[in-house]
Design a protein around this motif. Structure first.
Motif, PDB file in Angstrom:
ATOM      1  N   UNK A  69      13.477  49.471 -57.281  1.00 50.66           N
ATOM      2  CA  UNK A  69      12.798  48.595 -56.767  1.00 50.66           C
ATOM      3  C   UNK A  69      11.727  47.986 -57.564  1.00 50.66           C
ATOM      4  N   UNK A  70      10.940  48.678 -58.157  1.00 51.29           N
ATOM      5  CA  UNK A  70       9.986  48.183 -58.975  1.00 51.29           C
ATOM      6  C   UNK A  70      10.408  47.459 -60.143  1.00 51.29           C
ATOM      7  N   UNK A  71      11.343  47.960 -60.943  1.00 51.37           N
ATOM      8  CA  UNK A  71      12.010  47.415 -61.835  1.00 51.37           C
ATOM      9  C   UNK A  71      12.713  46.009 -61.433  1.00 51.37           C
ATOM     10  N   UNK A  72      13.304  45.834 -60.267  1.00 49.92           N
ATOM     11  CA  UNK A  72      13.925  44.528 -59.810  1.00 49.92           C
ATOM     12  C   UNK A  72      12.697  43.665 -59.645  1.00 49.92           C
ATOM     13  N   UNK A  73      11.594  44.121 -58.813  1.00 46.52           N
ATOM     14  CA  UNK A  73      10.257  43.226 -58.978  1.00 46.52           C
ATOM     15  C   UNK A  73       9.949  42.561 -59.956  1.00 46.52           C
ATOM     16  N   UNK A  74       9.978  43.426 -61.081  1.00 46.93           N
ATOM     17  CA  UNK A  74       9.497  42.674 -62.297  1.00 46.93           C
ATOM     18  C   UNK A  74      10.600  41.461 -63.028  1.00 46.93           C
TER      19      UNK A  74
END
Length: 239
Positions: A69-74
Motif C-alpha cells: 500500500x505505501x509503495x503504491x501511494x508513492x
C-alpha cells in the motif's frame, strides 16, 4: 463491452493473491492486498491500462509479507490506503462492518464493495463483497479448502468459526471466493464448494477448534519484519 475489470495477481514468496478491480466507464480502480515486492508490477499494469488507482485496500494486518500500500501511494500519489478501523494500523481511510467502498461514482457503472468484519485470524480482518460481480474477497479468513491460522496476532478459532459461518457462508452459493493466499495452485472457489468440501469448516464448532489447536504450524518467516511495517502502511525506512 465489459463494464468492469477483475484481475488476479500472484506474489510467489508468500503465495499471496492481489486483486485489482476497475470500473471501465471512469477508469477508476482499487487493489486488494498488494505486496511490496510486486507493487511496481501492479502500478505498471495500472498505468498501462490507463487506470486511476483510488484505493489500496488490505483485508488485515498481514504477518507473512509486507503490504504494498505505501509503495503504491508513492508510485501513484492519488491512491489512498484502506484498512479496518480496529486493525491498529495506519491508513488514510478506516472502514467498519457494513460500510461500503465505492469507485466510479461519477460514471454509469460504479463499483460498490461491502465491508464485512470477519475477525478470528486477526481482530481486524475484513471480507470484501462485490455483490454485482458475485465475488467475495476473503483475505486470510476463508481459504480454498482451509482457513487462516488462529494461533497468534489476536487469533481465536471460536471467533473465526463464527465469522465464516455467519458472515461468509451466508452469501449466495454461487459467489466466487477469492482468498488472499493459496499454497496448492488453486485460484478461486465458491461459497457452495467451501460449505461442502472445506475439511475444517464442515465440522462442528468444537471439532474445528480442536483442529485449529493442533495444527503445529511453523513461525511465519517474515513476521518480524512484516508486522511492524504493516502497522505503518508497509513503509518503515530500512527494514
Amino acid at each position: 463491452m465489459a463494464k468492469h475489470l477483475l484481475r488476479q495477481f500472484f506474489e510467489h514468496e508468500s503465495s499471496t493473491y492481489t486483486y485489482m478491480l476497475a470500473d471501465l466507464s471512469t477508469n477508476e480502480a482499487l487493489i486488494i492486498d498488494p505486496v511490496i515486492n510486486t507493487a511496481e508490477r501492479d502500478a505498471k499494469v495500472i498505468q498501462q491500462l490507463g487506470l486511476k488507482l483510488r484505493y489500496a485496500v488490505n483485508t488485515h494486518v498481514h504477518a507473512d509479507h509486507i503490504t504494498g500500500s505505501g509503495k503504491l501511494k508513492t508510485l501513484l500519489p492519488e491512491c489512498k490506503s484502506v484498512i479496518s478501523s480496529v486493525s491498529g494500523a495506519q491508513a488514510d481511510v478506516y472502514v467498519k462492518d457494513g460500510e461500503i467502498i465505492k469507485i466510479g461514482e461519477s460514471g454509469k457503472t460504479p463499483i460498490s464493495i461491502e465491508c464485512r468484519s470477519t475477525p478470528g485470524h486477526t481482530n481486524g480482518c475484513m471480507t470484501f463483497v462485490w455483490h454485482e460481480g458475485s465475488a467475495v474477497f476473503t483475505g486470510d479468513a476463508l481459504l480454498i479448502r482451509g482457513c487462516g491460522r488462529t494461533d497468534f496476532q489476536q487469533g481465536s478459532s471460536d471467533t473465526l468459526y463464527t465469522s465464516i459461518q455467519e458472515k461468509i457462508f451466508t452469501l449466495p452459493d454461487h459467489y466466487v471466493v477469492y482468498p488472499a493466499h493459496d499454497y496448492t495452485g488453486q485460484t478461486c472457489s465458491t461459497i457452495l464448494e467451501e460449505k461442502t468440501f472445506n475439511p475444517r469448516l464442515t465440522k462442528s464448532r468444537e471439532e474445528f477448534m480442536d483442529i485449529m489447536a493442533n495444527l503445529k504450524l511453523s513461525y511465519p518467516k517474515q513476521i518480524d519484519k512484516a508486522l511492524p511495517a504493516n502497522l505503518i502502511c508497509g513503509l518503515q525506512g530500512d527494514i
